[in-house]
Design an enzyme around this catalytic site. Structure first.
Site, PDB file in Angstrom:
ATOM      1  N   LYS A  32       1.698   4.588   1.841  1.00 57.81           N
ATOM      2  CA  LYS A  32       2.970   4.244   2.477  1.00 57.81           C
ATOM      3  C   LYS A  32       4.070   5.279   2.212  1.00 57.81           C
ATOM      4  O   LYS A  32       3.939   6.116   1.310  1.00 57.81           O
ATOM      5  CB  LYS A  32       3.406   2.859   1.982  1.00 57.81           C
ATOM      6  CG  LYS A  32       2.421   1.735   2.369  1.00 57.81           C
ATOM      7  CD  LYS A  32       2.956   0.373   1.967  1.00 57.81           C
ATOM      8  CE  LYS A  32       1.981  -0.732   2.361  1.00 57.81           C
ATOM      9  NZ  LYS A  32       2.541  -2.072   2.072  1.00 57.81           N
ATOM     10  N   TYR A  60       1.489  -4.868  11.810  1.00 57.13           N
ATOM     11  CA  TYR A  60       1.777  -5.993  10.909  1.00 57.13           C
ATOM     12  C   TYR A  60       2.128  -7.278  11.674  1.00 57.13           C
ATOM     13  O   TYR A  60       2.787  -8.156  11.122  1.00 57.13           O
ATOM     14  CB  TYR A  60       2.914  -5.629   9.954  1.00 57.13           C
ATOM     15  CG  TYR A  60       2.497  -4.799   8.765  1.00 57.13           C
ATOM     16  CD1 TYR A  60       1.607  -5.299   7.816  1.00 57.13           C
ATOM     17  CD2 TYR A  60       3.016  -3.523   8.557  1.00 57.13           C
ATOM     18  CE1 TYR A  60       1.237  -4.567   6.711  1.00 57.13           C
ATOM     19  CE2 TYR A  60       2.649  -2.769   7.438  1.00 57.13           C
ATOM     20  CZ  TYR A  60       1.756  -3.298   6.519  1.00 57.13           C
ATOM     21  OH  TYR A  60       1.398  -2.566   5.418  1.00 57.13           O
ATOM     22  N   PHE A  94      10.406 -11.051   5.625  1.00 59.64           N
ATOM     23  CA  PHE A  94      10.480  -9.622   5.286  1.00 59.64           C
ATOM     24  C   PHE A  94       9.954  -8.712   6.397  1.00 59.64           C
ATOM     25  O   PHE A  94       9.889  -7.487   6.227  1.00 59.64           O
ATOM     26  CB  PHE A  94       9.729  -9.336   3.978  1.00 59.64           C
ATOM     27  CG  PHE A  94       8.283  -9.783   3.988  1.00 59.64           C
ATOM     28  CD1 PHE A  94       7.292  -9.022   4.601  1.00 59.64           C
ATOM     29  CD2 PHE A  94       7.903 -10.966   3.372  1.00 59.64           C
ATOM     30  CE1 PHE A  94       5.966  -9.418   4.601  1.00 59.64           C
ATOM     31  CE2 PHE A  94       6.572 -11.376   3.373  1.00 59.64           C
ATOM     32  CZ  PHE A  94       5.602 -10.593   3.991  1.00 59.64           C
ATOM     33  N   ARG A 125      -9.175  -3.202  -2.918  1.00 56.62           N
ATOM     34  CA  ARG A 125      -8.129  -4.132  -3.347  1.00 56.62           C
ATOM     35  C   ARG A 125      -8.007  -4.161  -4.866  1.00 56.62           C
ATOM     36  O   ARG A 125      -6.915  -4.303  -5.414  1.00 56.62           O
ATOM     37  CB  ARG A 125      -8.392  -5.527  -2.756  1.00 56.62           C
ATOM     38  CG  ARG A 125      -8.246  -5.500  -1.216  1.00 56.62           C
ATOM     39  CD  ARG A 125      -8.546  -6.816  -0.569  1.00 56.62           C
ATOM     40  NE  ARG A 125      -7.501  -7.795  -0.787  1.00 56.62           N
ATOM     41  CZ  ARG A 125      -6.318  -7.814  -0.147  1.00 56.62           C
ATOM     42  NH1 ARG A 125      -6.037  -6.865   0.732  1.00 56.62           N
ATOM     43  NH2 ARG A 125      -5.447  -8.749  -0.386  1.00 56.62           N
ATOM     44  N   THR A 131      -0.249  -7.210  -4.809  1.00 57.29           N
ATOM     45  CA  THR A 131       0.812  -6.797  -3.878  1.00 57.29           C
ATOM     46  C   THR A 131       2.121  -6.498  -4.603  1.00 57.29           C
ATOM     47  O   THR A 131       2.779  -5.492  -4.330  1.00 57.29           O
ATOM     48  CB  THR A 131       1.066  -7.918  -2.840  1.00 57.29           C
ATOM     49  OG1 THR A 131      -0.173  -8.215  -2.202  1.00 57.29           O
ATOM     50  CG2 THR A 131       2.091  -7.515  -1.801  1.00 57.29           C
ATOM     51  N   ARG A 159      -0.834   0.255  -7.709  1.00 56.72           N
ATOM     52  CA  ARG A 159       0.496  -0.381  -7.617  1.00 56.72           C
ATOM     53  C   ARG A 159       1.151  -0.496  -8.996  1.00 56.72           C
ATOM     54  O   ARG A 159       2.371  -0.352  -9.107  1.00 56.72           O
ATOM     55  CB  ARG A 159       0.387  -1.726  -6.914  1.00 56.72           C
ATOM     56  CG  ARG A 159       0.218  -1.533  -5.390  1.00 56.72           C
ATOM     57  CD  ARG A 159      -0.233  -2.789  -4.732  1.00 56.72           C
ATOM     58  NE  ARG A 159      -0.194  -2.724  -3.274  1.00 56.72           N
ATOM     59  CZ  ARG A 159      -0.881  -3.558  -2.495  1.00 56.72           C
ATOM     60  NH1 ARG A 159      -1.665  -4.488  -3.035  1.00 56.72           N
ATOM     61  NH2 ARG A 159      -0.796  -3.448  -1.189  1.00 56.72           N
ATOM     62  N   ASN A 161       5.326  -0.798  -1.858  1.00 56.64           N
ATOM     63  CA  ASN A 161       4.241  -0.926  -2.827  1.00 56.64           C
ATOM     64  C   ASN A 161       3.122   0.103  -2.637  1.00 56.64           C
ATOM     65  O   ASN A 161       1.970  -0.146  -2.971  1.00 56.64           O
ATOM     66  CB  ASN A 161       3.709  -2.360  -2.842  1.00 56.64           C
ATOM     67  CG  ASN A 161       3.117  -2.780  -1.513  1.00 56.64           C
ATOM     68  OD1 ASN A 161       3.192  -2.047  -0.535  1.00 56.64           O
ATOM     69  ND2 ASN A 161       2.514  -3.957  -1.479  1.00 56.64           N
ATOM     70  N   HIS A 221      -1.547   0.106   1.403  1.00 55.57           N
ATOM     71  CA  HIS A 221      -2.039  -1.079   2.102  1.00 55.57           C
ATOM     72  C   HIS A 221      -3.552  -0.980   2.145  1.00 55.57           C
ATOM     73  O   HIS A 221      -4.097   0.109   2.292  1.00 55.57           O
ATOM     74  CB  HIS A 221      -1.505  -1.131   3.543  1.00 55.57           C
ATOM     75  CG  HIS A 221      -2.248  -2.119   4.396  1.00 55.57           C
ATOM     76  ND1 HIS A 221      -1.951  -3.451   4.406  1.00 55.57           N
ATOM     77  CD2 HIS A 221      -3.335  -1.970   5.220  1.00 55.57           C
ATOM     78  CE1 HIS A 221      -2.797  -4.088   5.215  1.00 55.57           C
ATOM     79  NE2 HIS A 221      -3.645  -3.206   5.719  1.00 55.57           N
ATOM     80  N   GLU A 241      -8.096  -3.042  12.119  1.00 57.04           N
ATOM     81  CA  GLU A 241      -7.135  -2.063  11.579  1.00 57.04           C
ATOM     82  C   GLU A 241      -7.654  -0.625  11.701  1.00 57.04           C
ATOM     83  O   GLU A 241      -6.882   0.288  11.998  1.00 57.04           O
ATOM     84  CB  GLU A 241      -6.819  -2.402  10.113  1.00 57.04           C
ATOM     85  CG  GLU A 241      -6.007  -3.688   9.984  1.00 57.04           C
ATOM     86  CD  GLU A 241      -5.645  -4.049   8.553  1.00 57.04           C
ATOM     87  OE1 GLU A 241      -4.966  -5.073   8.369  1.00 57.04           O
ATOM     88  OE2 GLU A 241      -6.009  -3.303   7.619  1.00 57.04           O
TER      89      GLU A 241
HETATM   90  P1  CMP Z   1       0.566  -4.986   2.489  1.00 60.18           P
HETATM   91  O1  CMP Z   1      -0.642  -5.133   1.652  1.00 60.18           O
HETATM   92  O2  CMP Z   1       0.718  -3.755   3.288  1.00 60.18           O
HETATM   93  O3  CMP Z   1       0.659  -6.249   3.467  1.00 60.18           O
HETATM   94  C1  CMP Z   1       1.884  -6.772   3.923  1.00 60.18           C
HETATM   95  C2  CMP Z   1       3.054  -6.135   3.273  1.00 60.18           C
HETATM   96  O4  CMP Z   1       4.250  -6.870   3.345  1.00 60.18           O
HETATM   97  C3  CMP Z   1       2.818  -6.020   1.775  1.00 60.18           C
HETATM   98  O5  CMP Z   1       1.824  -5.079   1.505  1.00 60.18           O
HETATM   99  C4  CMP Z   1       4.200  -5.668   1.291  1.00 60.18           C
HETATM  100  O6  CMP Z   1       4.497  -4.311   1.451  1.00 60.18           O
HETATM  101  C5  CMP Z   1       5.062  -6.475   2.244  1.00 60.18           C
HETATM  102  N1  CMP Z   1       5.569  -7.662   1.547  1.00 60.18           N
HETATM  103  C6  CMP Z   1       4.867  -8.701   1.083  1.00 60.18           C
HETATM  104  N2  CMP Z   1       5.679  -9.590   0.486  1.00 60.18           N
HETATM  105  C7  CMP Z   1       6.938  -9.094   0.586  1.00 60.18           C
HETATM  106  C8  CMP Z   1       8.202  -9.536   0.184  1.00 60.18           C
HETATM  107  N3  CMP Z   1       8.349 -10.700  -0.468  1.00 60.18           N
HETATM  108  N4  CMP Z   1       9.270  -8.763   0.451  1.00 60.18           N
HETATM  109  C9  CMP Z   1       9.124  -7.595   1.126  1.00 60.18           C
HETATM  110  N5  CMP Z   1       7.929  -7.123   1.546  1.00 60.18           N
HETATM  111  C10 CMP Z   1       6.850  -7.853   1.275  1.00 60.18           C
END
Ligand code: CMP
Length: 140
Positions: free
Chosen positions: A11, A51, A59, A87, A93, A104, A114, A117, A128
């Site tokens: 990212k 997404y 969010f 994962r 996450t 992470r 983070n 993905h 995807e």
């Molecule tokens: P990802 O694994 O890419 O899948 C969905 C993304 O949404 C996740 O990683 C985070 O980057 C984002 N995400 C999930 N929860 C939150 C949150 N509470 N606030 C902001 N972003 C979030």
């Protein structure tokens, strides 16, 4: 366990901090093979489509804006049980919950920013991967 492919994204928070090589080393050290990779700049609309499943989440807007805030590296990782293995290498996450040594835990800045993905299941991995790559670009 079967050989699988999974979609990974490095990212904007990570590409900005020059962490692509360090993150790729984590994948390769875990036995994941990078069989396709490209650095691209997403638009907010392209991030939004990727997404889409999160469209109702509070969010979502912030997530799309962040994913279009700088380059991302999209990649396909291949290996035995690649979806679960990726994962595991990524960690939870929220970096506050991520196990020591995971991407992470080491690199993520927040739950939103983070660093990586990874697909969460074989069906989503297929969708995807097809969003970013044609079959001709996957070179095992
Ligand atoms: P990802 O694994 O890419 O899948 C969905 C993304 O949404 C996740 O990683 C985070 O980057 C984002 N995400 C999930 N929860 C939150 C949150 N509470 N606030 C902001 N972003 C979030």
């Amino acid at each position: 366990m079967a050989t699988e492919r999974t979609l990974s994204i490095i990212k904007p928070d990570a590409t900005k901090r020059n962490l692509t090589g360090k993150i790729n080393a984590k994948f390769e050290d875990a036995g994941l093979r990078i069989v396709a990779q490209k650095r691209i700049q997403l638009t907010e609309a392209q991030a939004g489509k990727f997404y889409e499943v999160h469209a109702e989440r509070p969010f979502y807007g912030e997530l799309c804006e962040f994913m279009a805030s700088g380059p991302v590296v999209v990649q396909v990782l291949e290996g035995e049980g690649a979806i679960a293995k990726n994962r595991e290498v990524m960690g939870a996450t929220n970096p506050a919950d991520a196990a020591a040594g995971t991407i992470r835990a080491e690199f993520a800045e927040s739950v939103g920013e983070n660093s990586v993905h990874g697909s969460d299941a074989p069906e989503t991995a297929a969708v995807e991967i097809a969003y970013f790559f044609s079959g001709l670009e996957l070179v095992g």
